[in-house]
Enzyme design. Structure first.
Site, short mmCIF file in Angstrom:
data_model
loop_
_atom_site.label_atom_id
_atom_site.label_comp_id
_atom_site.label_asym_id
_atom_site.label_seq_id
_atom_site.Cartn_x
_atom_site.Cartn_y
_atom_site.Cartn_z
CG ASP A 11 -1.81 1.23 1.29
OD1 ASP A 11 -2.62 1.40 0.37
OD2 ASP A 11 -1.68 2.04 2.23
CB SER A 12 0.20 4.78 -0.75
OG SER A 12 -0.97 4.97 0.02
CE1 TYR A 43 2.75 5.51 -3.37
CE2 TYR A 43 1.66 3.63 -4.36
CZ TYR A 43 2.77 4.18 -3.78
OH TYR A 43 3.90 3.42 -3.61
N GLY A 44 -2.96 8.91 -4.00
CA GLY A 44 -4.22 9.31 -4.61
C GLY A 44 -4.25 10.66 -5.30
CB CYS A 74 -3.10 0.63 -2.70
SG CYS A 74 -3.11 2.37 -3.18
CD GLU A 153 -0.19 7.16 5.81
OE1 GLU A 153 0.89 7.20 6.43
OE2 GLU A 153 -0.63 6.12 5.29
CB CYS A 186 -9.14 4.95 0.21
SG CYS A 186 -7.46 5.23 0.84
CG HIS A 188 -5.08 5.28 4.16
ND1 HIS A 188 -4.53 4.76 3.01
CD2 HIS A 188 -4.04 5.80 4.87
CE1 HIS A 188 -3.22 4.96 3.03
NE2 HIS A 188 -2.90 5.59 4.15
#
Length: 265
Positions: A11-12, A43-44, A74, A153, A186, A188
């Site tokens: 994943d990012s 990344y998005g 991801c 994050e 996503c 996340h």
């Protein structure tokens, strides 16, 4: 099909941990190499070309760990780069979109489905195309949520006021649409699932990690070793990754984090 003893997951950043958690919950005993590209998250907001370039490096790194199959944990890479990666590789690689689409179609009663995702994911239309291919009469609404990944994050808790304001703002886009099911597009976003559910209790939220984890047993010839082991790698060690991971994971723990220079791959 070849037995899968070691699985690669990438994943990012932190988001793929939600997929990893569900994979370990539903498929115990696997050996897994997890890579989070914490130096280049998110990344998005990147161009399609950059996302594909990053994804190729992530895959090459996991190949160096001798994995038998790869899970793209991801939503952005699954939407933008998965088809290219599949055409370039000679072993199984899976994204998160199809499993989530199937789960949403099964869950909705109004046949109105919402997608929340990164700018790149929503721009790609990948979820909409997949859902419409399976149910041509479904109504699909996409909402880009660029603030959520940076909030996660940076360690903002689900009950943080700014998190609630952002989630409320994005969910308001579905007002009067008839949407009763929303795919958290996503990986996340499950970090904030309880916030989303509290703000919109009438909506069923689809966790793309759970949907994929349940499908892996059907899609792959998994051969757990019996012990189960996860090794963690990140591209930037100074991110609080370990603390956040262990605050969320309930199936596995991140006891040691390895740092890797992803630009070498």
């Amino acid at each position: 099909m070849k037995e899968i003893r070691r699985l690669g997951v990438f994943d990012s950043g932190l988001g793929g941990l939600t997929v990893l958690n569900e994979i370990c919950k539903y498929n115990r005993g696997l050996e897994i190499s997890y890579f989070g590209d914490t130096a280049r998250v998110p990344y998005g907001s990147r161009s399609d070309e950059t996302i594909l370039a990053y994804a190729r490096q992530d895959v090459r790194f996991l190949q160096s760990r001798n994995v038998d199959a790869i899970v793209v944990a991801c939503g952005t890479v699954s939407a933008i780069a998965l088809n290219s990666l599949k055409s370039e590789l000679d072993f199984p690689i899976f994204g998160v979109i199809e499993s989530a689409a199937n789960a949403a179609i099964a869950a909705t009663k109004t046949r109105s489905i919402g997608i929340i995702g990164t700018i790149a994911t929503i721009r790609s239309g990948a979820y909409m195309r997949t859902i419409k291919a399976k149910d041509g009469d479904a109504r699909v609404y996409g909402v880009a949520c660029p603030l959520l990944v940076p909030l996660i994050e940076n360690g903002h808790a689900p009950d943080d006021e700014i998190v609630e304001l952002a989630c409320k703002r994005y969910l308001s886009e579905f007002k009067d649409s008839g949407v009763d099911t929303v795919i958290m597009g996503c990986t996340h976003y499950p970090f904030y699932k309880q916030t989303l559910k509290r703000l919109a209790p009438e909506i069923t939220f689809i966790d793309i990690g759970t949907a994929l984890a349940k499908d892996l047993k059907r899609l792959l010839n998994l051969a757990p070793s019996g012990e189960g082991k996860v090794e963690y790698f990140v591209s930037d060690s100074d991110t609080g990754f370990q603390a956040i991971a262990n605050g969320f994971l309930d199936s596995v723990r991140a006891d040691f984090i390895n740092s890797v220079n992803i630009e070498r791959y």
